[in-house]
Each structure stands twice: as structure tokens, then as C-alpha cells.
Scaffold this active site. Structure first.
Site, PDB file in Angstrom:
ATOM      1  N   ASP A   1      -8.314   3.222   8.305  1.00  0.00           N
ATOM      2  CA  ASP A   1      -6.866   3.210   8.096  1.00  0.00           C
ATOM      3  C   ASP A   1      -6.279   4.167   9.138  1.00  0.00           C
ATOM      4  O   ASP A   1      -6.420   5.380   9.037  1.00  0.00           O
ATOM      5  CB  ASP A   1      -6.545   3.656   6.663  1.00  0.00           C
ATOM      6  CG  ASP A   1      -5.044   3.609   6.350  1.00  0.00           C
ATOM      7  OD1 ASP A   1      -4.232   3.746   7.286  1.00  0.00           O
ATOM      8  OD2 ASP A   1      -4.687   3.467   5.161  1.00  0.00           O
TER       9      ASP A   1
ATOM     10  N   ARG B   1       3.609 -19.760   6.979  1.00  0.00           N
ATOM     11  CA  ARG B   1       2.548 -18.926   6.399  1.00  0.00           C
ATOM     12  C   ARG B   1       1.332 -18.915   7.330  1.00  0.00           C
ATOM     13  O   ARG B   1       0.688 -17.899   7.534  1.00  0.00           O
ATOM     14  CB  ARG B   1       2.151 -19.412   4.989  1.00  0.00           C
ATOM     15  CG  ARG B   1       0.934 -18.678   4.442  1.00  0.00           C
ATOM     16  CD  ARG B   1       0.758 -18.737   2.923  1.00  0.00           C
ATOM     17  NE  ARG B   1       1.141 -19.988   2.317  1.00  0.00           N
ATOM     18  CZ  ARG B   1       0.455 -21.149   2.417  1.00  0.00           C
ATOM     19  NH1 ARG B   1      -0.673 -21.186   3.091  1.00  0.00           N
ATOM     20  NH2 ARG B   1       0.913 -22.248   1.854  1.00  0.00           N
TER      21      ARG B   1
ATOM     22  N   TYR C   1      -5.125   7.757   0.664  1.00  0.00           N
ATOM     23  CA  TYR C   1      -3.790   7.337   0.229  1.00  0.00           C
ATOM     24  C   TYR C   1      -3.864   6.895  -1.244  1.00  0.00           C
ATOM     25  O   TYR C   1      -4.710   6.081  -1.615  1.00  0.00           O
ATOM     26  CB  TYR C   1      -3.291   6.198   1.125  1.00  0.00           C
ATOM     27  CG  TYR C   1      -1.956   5.666   0.682  1.00  0.00           C
ATOM     28  CD1 TYR C   1      -0.815   6.441   0.800  1.00  0.00           C
ATOM     29  CD2 TYR C   1      -1.836   4.408   0.105  1.00  0.00           C
ATOM     30  CE1 TYR C   1       0.419   5.971   0.366  1.00  0.00           C
ATOM     31  CE2 TYR C   1      -0.615   3.922  -0.327  1.00  0.00           C
ATOM     32  CZ  TYR C   1       0.500   4.715  -0.192  1.00  0.00           C
ATOM     33  OH  TYR C   1       1.714   4.249  -0.626  1.00  0.00           O
TER      34      TYR C   1
ATOM     35  N   LYS D   1       5.147   2.970   8.360  1.00  0.00           N
ATOM     36  CA  LYS D   1       5.161   4.378   8.732  1.00  0.00           C
ATOM     37  C   LYS D   1       5.491   4.535  10.224  1.00  0.00           C
ATOM     38  O   LYS D   1       6.574   4.186  10.639  1.00  0.00           O
ATOM     39  CB  LYS D   1       3.823   5.004   8.348  1.00  0.00           C
ATOM     40  CG  LYS D   1       3.349   4.645   6.914  1.00  0.00           C
ATOM     41  CD  LYS D   1       4.250   5.166   5.824  1.00  0.00           C
ATOM     42  CE  LYS D   1       3.941   4.601   4.445  1.00  0.00           C
ATOM     43  NZ  LYS D   1       2.570   4.699   3.994  1.00  0.00           N
TER      44      LYS D   1
HETATM   45  C1  LIG Z   1       1.739   4.086   3.069  1.00  0.00           C
HETATM   46  C2  LIG Z   1       0.297   3.986   3.314  1.00  0.00           C
HETATM   47  C3  LIG Z   1      -0.438   2.863   2.909  1.00  0.00           C
HETATM   48  C4  LIG Z   1       0.214   1.716   2.150  1.00  0.00           C
HETATM   49  O1  LIG Z   1       1.152   1.040   2.914  1.00  0.00           O
HETATM   50  P1  LIG Z   1       2.482   0.320   2.332  1.00  0.00           P
HETATM   51  O2  LIG Z   1       3.137  -0.200   3.544  1.00  0.00           O
HETATM   52  O3  LIG Z   1       3.258   1.372   1.602  1.00  0.00           O
HETATM   53  O4  LIG Z   1       2.007  -0.733   1.392  1.00  0.00           O
HETATM   54  C5  LIG Z   1      -1.783   2.808   3.215  1.00  0.00           C
HETATM   55  N1  LIG Z   1      -2.390   3.828   3.863  1.00  0.00           N
HETATM   56  C6  LIG Z   1      -1.726   4.917   4.259  1.00  0.00           C
HETATM   57  C7  LIG Z   1      -2.459   6.005   4.986  1.00  0.00           C
HETATM   58  C8  LIG Z   1      -0.377   5.036   4.003  1.00  0.00           C
HETATM   59  O5  LIG Z   1       0.287   6.141   4.387  1.00  0.00           O
END
Ligand SMILES: *Cc1c(COP(=O)(O)O)cnc(C)c1O
Length: 378
Positions: free
Chosen positions: A170, A46, A98, A195
Site C-alpha cells: 500500500d 464497467r 490503515y 489521498k
Molecule cells: C485512506 C487509506 C486507505 C483507504 O482508502 P479509501 O480511498 O478511503 O477507501 C487505504 N490505505 C491507506 C494507507 C489509506 O490512508
């Protein structure tokens, strides 16, 4: 070394003993101490794991930051960052956000005393107008999801700095291959590694990078204390995915541009949201801060009846949530990714019941065009 080279080389020279080219997966929960008071640098997974460390260093370097951190999902990454704030603190957040982030903020964190104001951050005057004495950070997505609105990262970070606020970006949609917010003044970058970075729709992961060491130390403390870390197998998958980030994104954006131009001419299509088109309102600003426009595009169709038709008729394109992978996906934001945003708010923002979002993959673009055109009908 250029970013593409560095990403490909991730972990390559790590294992001196065997010369393994692929980074080994250290599937170990714990590590032996050589003797009392000594450590190999790893004690308990961890707190630190070699496979995770190589991934964390790779994303930190790619984003031009000091420290990187890997989490079990993008939401785990965002949750951990939000522990930097105290009850009574206020954050200004991009309004076209998101859906899962909106849900975390509105349905969980407001209950712990954090306050959020959602603003069209592409309008910096609107951001400034919402500043309060207790504002502590800006949380930005650019381009936004799903309407592809563009925020001036340098301008926003400059404003934040002048008021002593943190800027959090983000960067999931652009990745460091196209856009490096830390170099434009942001303090923290967060990713859903699920992604583009993972890129193959086979993994859920999150990443955080801090610009400086001090903030990195804090995030490290929270990562270890909270424990929402990414396991070694998934760290390895993410390292493997990131090696091909550049070539995937080049192909994805080329395909997306071709599709956008084609959809523009289709009689059933009303409007396209894609920062690579000249008539996109954020076109110039986006290309001033990013090296590309990416592989995400949204569009509205003229009739709501077309939506179920398209979703049922697509053959190559999958009707599925998520984005950024090599396979093309189509999403209906109003009922999928953005379902947790109340309908009035959603409609007011333009996330209507005729809006569809495409995450364009690396297939032959002619196949994608043919698939979409047959789904749209003549
Ligand atoms: C998918 C997504 C998230 C969340 O991520 P997860 O891996 O699904 O928890 C946050 N921000 C954006 C822009 C996303 O496309």
C-alpha cells in the site's frame, strides 16, 4: 521523460480530433459497435472507459508497472485484490495498518476463510517466523499509519519471492513520486487515490498497479466482474490532481520537516514520528528506498487533556479524517481512523490516546506553526 513531466502530460495528446489539452470526460455508459464482431476498443464503461484508461495507464507508468486499474475507493481496490486469494489462504500483514484495511480483513474476509497474521514487518525475522504452509502473500504499508514504521521493501519482497508469495504494498503515503515498490521487487501496488494522488480532499478513489501482465489480466477480470470501478468524472479529477503531485509533495514534505523540528522543541510534545528526522529508527532504511519522507507526521503530547484542547483550538488546520490534500488536517487516530482496532491491541501497538497525526498541506509553514503553537498553549 521524468515522472513529473509524464504526469503533467497525462491525456494531453489524446484527443487528436479537437486537440483538447485536458483529457475529455467520456460520460458514456456504452459505446456503439461499428459492425458485428467489431469494437472501437470500448464496449461498456464497467469494462473500459477512455477517461479511466488514460488514468490507469498514467498510474501504471508512474509506478513502473504493466497494468493499472482505477476503483471507486482505496477499500474497493484492496477488496478487489483480495479476490486473488481462496478460502484457507493466509496473508502476513503489517501490524500498524490503515484501520479500514484491518476492519475489512478482520470483520469481513476472515468470515470467508482468509487468515491474517499481523506482524511488525519492519522486522523481517518476525515476518519469516510467521510463515505457514498456506501463506500466500505479504501485505505491507511503509511508512505505516500512524506510527511511521519502515519496512525494507526489497528484503520483504525477496523473502516473499523465495517462498513463492505475492508482495502487495500500500503505497498511499509515499506515492510513486517518492517510492516505487514494484522496482524493489513487489508484485502489486495499491493506493487510496483519495489521498496524495488526488491531493485536494475532493475525491474518493482507489488505484492498483501490477508489475506483470499475467497478474494484470487477473485483476482486470476481477475489476470488470466485481464492478467497483471509478466513474469518468472522478477519473478526470484524479488525472488533474496527479499533474501537480510532484510540486505538492515537495512543498508538503518541506512544511512537514519544519513542523517536525518545531514540535520537537515544544515542551508539551513527548515524541515525534517522522521518517525525515535523523533519530527516527527507520531513517536510513527509508531514505535508501524512497526519494523523500513525505508530509505525514504523528506526535504524542505529554497530557491527554491537551488532545481535546488542540482539536478545538486549531484555526487553520482542520480536525478531519483523511490525508494527502493541500489543506493541513489533524487526526486523532485512536477515535477516528483506528477506532475499529480493539483498544488493548491499539495501546499495545502505541496508538495511544495522546497520539495525534498531521497531514501537512501546502500552506505557508509559518501560519501552520503559529496555529499549532497557539493550540498547544504556552
Ligand atoms: C485512506 C487509506 C486507505 C483507504 O482508502 P479509501 O480511498 O478511503 O477507501 C487505504 N490505505 C491507506 C494507507 C489509506 O490512508
Amino acid at each position: 521523460m521524468k515522472l513529473e513531466t509524464r504526469l503533467v502530460q497525462t491525456g494531453v495528446k489524446w484527443d487528436k480530433r479537437t486537440g483538447s489539452v485536458s483529457m475529455p470526460i467520456y460520460q458514456s455508459a456504452t459505446f456503439q459497435h461499428p459492425r458485428l464482431g467489431e469494437s472501437t476498443g470500448f464496449d461498456y464503461s464497467r469494462s473500459g472507459n477512455p477517461t479511466r484508461q488514460v488514468l490507469e495507464e498514467a498510474i501504471a507508468t508512474a509506478e513502473g508497472g504493466q497494468r493499472g486499474f482505477a476503483f471507486s475507493s482505496g477499500m474497493a481496490a484492496i477488496t478487489t485484490i483480495l479476490y486473488l486469494f481462496q478460502p484457507g489462504d493466509h496473508l502476513i500483514v503489517s501490524d500498524d495498518l490503515y484501520g479500514g484495511t484491518y476492519r475489512l480483513f478482520e470483520q469481513i474476509l476472515t468470515g470467508y476463510g482468509l487468515q491474517f497474521t499481523y506482524v511488525d514487518t519492519s522486522d523481517l525475522q518476525a515476518v519469516e517466523a510467521q510463515l505457514k504452509a498456506n501463506t500466500k502473500a505479504l501485505f505491507i504499508e511503509t511508512p505505516t499509519n500512524p506510527l511511521m514504521k519502515i519496512t525494507d521493501i526489497k528484503g520483504a519482497a525477496g523473502l516473499a519471492k523465495s517462498k513463492n508469495l505475492l508482495t502487495i504494498v500500500d503505497n498511499t503515503f509515499m506515492t510513486p513520486y517518492f517510492q516505487r515498490p514494484l522496482e524493489l521487487g513487489a508484485d502489486i501496488v495499491v493506493h487510496s487515490g483519495t489521498k496524495y494522488l488526488g491531493g485536494h480532499n475532493d475525491l474518493v478513489a482507489g488505484l492498483v498497479v501490477t508489475k506483470d501482465q499475467a497478474l494484470g489480466e487477473k485483476i482486470y477480470f476481477y475489476q470488470n466482474a466485481i464492478g467497483a470501478i471509478l466513474g469518468p468524472q472522478d477519473c478526470w479529477l484524479l488525472i488533474r490532481g496527479m499533474k501537480t503531485l510532484g510540486i505538492r509533495l515537495e512543498r508538503q514534505q518541506e512544511n512537514a520537516l519544519r513542523l517536525a523540528r518545531r514540535l520537537q522543541q515544544h515542551p508539551a510534545v513527548e515524541k515525534i514520528f517522522f521518517p525525515g528526522l535523523l533519530d527516527h529508527p527507520g531513517y536510513r532504511l527509508h531514505l535508501s528506498q524512497s526519494k523523500g519522507y513525505g508530509g505525514m507526521l504523528s506526535f504524542t503530547v505529554k497530557s491527554q487533556d491537551l488532545v481535546p484542547q488542540i482539536l478545538e483550538r486549531v484555526k487553520i488546520i482542520s480536525f478531519a479524517e483523511s490525508l494527502g490534500g493541500v489543506e493541513t488536517l489533524i487526526t486523532f487516530p485512536a477515535v477516528q481512523t483506528h477506532a475499529d482496532i480493539p483498544q488493548e491491541i491499539r495501546e499495545a501497538k502505541g496508538i495511544s490516546n495522546t497520539l495525534l497525526r498531521l497531514s501537512v498541506g501546502i500552506e505557508a509553514v509559518d501560519d501552520l506553526i503559529e496555529d499549532l503553537e497557539q493550540a498547544l498553549g504556552e
